[in-house]
Design an enzyme around this catalytic site. Structure first.
Site, mmCIF file in Angstrom:
data_model
loop_
_atom_site.group_PDB
_atom_site.id
_atom_site.type_symbol
_atom_site.label_atom_id
_atom_site.label_comp_id
_atom_site.label_asym_id
_atom_site.label_seq_id
_atom_site.Cartn_x
_atom_site.Cartn_y
_atom_site.Cartn_z
ATOM 1 N N ASN A 1 0.875 -1.174 0.000
ATOM 2 C CA ASN A 1 0.000 0.000 0.000
ATOM 3 C C ASN A 1 0.904 1.214 0.000
ATOM 4 O O ASN A 1 1.745 1.376 0.891
ATOM 5 C CB ASN A 1 -0.874 0.041 1.256
ATOM 6 C CG ASN A 1 -1.956 -1.025 1.236
ATOM 7 O OD1 ASN A 1 -2.114 -1.751 0.255
ATOM 8 N ND2 ASN A 1 -2.713 -1.109 2.321
ATOM 9 N N GLU B 1 -2.976 -0.993 -2.681
ATOM 10 C CA GLU B 1 -3.675 0.289 -2.485
ATOM 11 C C GLU B 1 -2.786 1.412 -2.975
ATOM 12 O O GLU B 1 -1.571 1.413 -2.714
ATOM 13 C CB GLU B 1 -3.947 0.571 -0.998
ATOM 14 C CG GLU B 1 -5.106 -0.160 -0.410
ATOM 15 C CD GLU B 1 -5.303 0.145 1.074
ATOM 16 O OE1 GLU B 1 -5.011 1.272 1.515
ATOM 17 O OE2 GLU B 1 -5.749 -0.762 1.785
HETATM 18 C C1 GCO Z 1 -5.133 2.194 5.181
HETATM 19 C C2 GCO Z 1 -6.194 1.288 4.806
HETATM 20 C C3 GCO Z 1 -7.303 1.913 4.060
HETATM 21 C C4 GCO Z 1 -7.389 3.424 4.110
HETATM 22 C C5 GCO Z 1 -6.518 4.089 3.075
HETATM 23 C C6 GCO Z 1 -6.549 5.599 3.098
HETATM 24 O O1 GCO Z 1 -4.112 2.172 4.567
HETATM 25 O O2 GCO Z 1 -5.296 2.987 6.103
HETATM 26 O O3 GCO Z 1 -5.774 0.111 4.210
HETATM 27 O O4 GCO Z 1 -8.337 1.320 4.741
HETATM 28 O O5 GCO Z 1 -8.674 3.849 3.938
HETATM 29 O O6 GCO Z 1 -5.199 3.716 3.254
HETATM 30 O O7 GCO Z 1 -6.101 6.078 4.334
#
Ligand code: GCO
Length: 455
Positions: free
Chosen positions: A301, A360
């Site tokens: 992410n 992500e």
């Molecule tokens: C995180 C989570 C997501 C968030 C996104 C934006 O990384 O916090 O996996 O649920 O919504 O990253 O903050």
């Protein structure tokens, strides 16, 4: 412009998580999660918002699958709400209506040729497990293995891509040191480290369970990683930056890929009297072997880089800041796409990682619909475009990245920010629950049709 095409089988996707979109907080036997409890404590969430209804995806999912189909994604990353399956966490057998909900969702995704990527733990663990100690307790490992066994036993014939945990750093650091996430403890480094260890151990322990139940599947874990840069050349900032990097990145990557913990971290925290060496007794013989079992892919992410200033030293004793952030999103996070490239090159160099998915990447902008119901979120388009371009560069330079998931399919409950920060490709009116695709939705659709080439 992104001119070259991505590999033919590259997986373009989008992502969500259960607590952020589902609502239906007590439907069909669901128990309370820690986020149900926490979001109802006054003052914890902006505007005292909570996820009781959120996007009501639990009821409106057929609509959302149509939108996924329209978007043209090849894959969709969603998470399972653990307390829908084990309402208190302690039951011997799973709650069948909870499993049925995900089962029909998955059938529908597959009918639409969308590959489900399932995250088992996107933070909303049963409150009943928190009540007996939560992640700092080793009992959580068995509870997670049981849960992953039942979910993969029921869905594993159809689901072939599994993510055990999402962002262990956030659970461990934000929950036990920073205090912003449940259970909201501050400066409790011993519990924070035990949490990280039990998350990693339960990941390793569940790999075989999942693979046995779900033939020819792949099992990975998602980490939030970021490169960090000292704000100046002072030894304070350089040392603090090293500490930040070790606790955000190496604390998770080293045990997963090198079967060891970064000793530097434990030494640093001991020196600062934040832990005693004896606090590390949660690491038992054999644990690192289990954690380091082959993980099929790493989910990354990525949102921004970190510029690190040592806050413990008075500003006038430190050197002047040399690195300042560039443009920021509505969340205040710096937009720095080159850091995605740098991060991927670095992890490829430092770890024997065979496969990566960007699970992500996205940005918060709150642009509302205009009078014609059009949402011209050009900054979101620019954000994704610039990051996908750097991802392409990393792939050209040998990074084995096989997919990209835009965060998020639709605006949703953004944890402590409530509904005030919008990451979606689709606008959600949280009163009427109407969904309106933004311009970024149509841009991403066309990008997917052209396999990464902008038209
Ligand atoms: C995180 C989570 C997501 C968030 C996104 C934006 O990384 O916090 O996996 O649920 O919504 O990253 O903050």
């Amino acid at each position: 412009m992104i001119n070259n095409k991505f590999p033919k089988d590259f997986l373009w996707g989008t992502a969500t998580s259960s607590y952020q979109i589902e609502g239906a907080m007590d439907a069909d036997g669901k128990g309370k999660s820690v986020w149900d409890t926490y979001s109802h404590l006054s003052g914890k969430i902006q505007n005292n918002d909570n996820g009781d209804v959120a996007c009501d995806h639990y009821n409106l999912w057929p609509k959302d699958i149509k939108l996924l189909k329209k978007l043209g994604v090849k894959a969709y990353r969603l998470s399972i709400s653990w307390p829908r399956i084990f309402p208190s966490g302690h039951e011997k057998a799973p709650n069948l209506p909870g499993l049925d909900f995900y089962s029909q969702l998955i059938d529908n995704l597959l009918e639409n040729n969308i590959k489900p990527f399932i995250t088992l733990n996107h933070w909303d663990i049963p409150q009943g497990l928190e009540d007996i100690g939560g992640w700092p307790s080793r009992d959580m490992v068995d509870a997670f293995v049981k849960y992953s066994y039942y979910v993969s036993d029921n869905l594993g014939d159809r689901v072939k891509n599994w993510i055990t945990h999402n962002e262990p750093y956030c659970i461990s650091y934000l929950g036990y040191v920073h205090g912003q996430f449940p259970p909201g403890l501050k400066d409790n480094w011993p519990k924070s480290l035990a949490t990280a260890h039990h998350l990693l151990l339960s990941h390793g322990m569940s790999i075989n369970e999942i693979r046995n139940n779900s033939k020819e599947s792949e099992v990975g874990i998602t980490l939030n990683l970021a490169p960090s840069t000292p704000a100046s050349n002072s030894t304070y900032d350089i040392e603090h930056c090293k500490f930040f990097d070790v606790q955000l990145n190496q604390l998770y990557l080293d045990p997963l890929y090198k079967k060891s913990y970064p000793e530097y971290l434990f030494d640093y925290l001991t020196k600062k009297r934040l832990i005693k060496k004896s606090d590390i007794n949660f690491i038992k013989p054999g644990d690192l072997e289990t954690i380091g079992k082959k993980t099929d892919f790493l989910g990354v992410n990525f949102y921004s880089r970190a510029i690190i200033r040592d806050q413990d030293i008075a500003e006038d004793k430190n050197l002047p800041i040399e690195v300042t952030p560039g443009e920021k999103t509505d969340f205040g996070w710096e937009i720095h796409p080159r850091s995605l490239y740098n991060l991927l090159i670095r992890i490829k160099k430092d770890y024997p990682i065979e496969k990566i998915y960007i699970t992500e990447n996205g940005c918060a902008y709150n642009d509302p619909p205009d009078k014609n119901n059009i949402i011209n979120d050009s900054k979101r388009i620019e954000y994704h475009s610039s990051h996908i371009k750097e991802l392409k560069n990393a792939i050209i330079d040998g990074v084995p990245c096989k997919g990209y998931f835009a965060w998020s399919l639709m605006d949703n409950f953004e944890w402590c920010e409530g509904f005030g920060k919008r990451f979606g490709l689709i606008w959600v009116d949280f009163e009427s629950l109407e969904r309106v695709p933004k311009q970024s939705f149509f841009w991403y659709k066309s990008l997917i049709e052209n396999n990464g080439k902008e038209t």
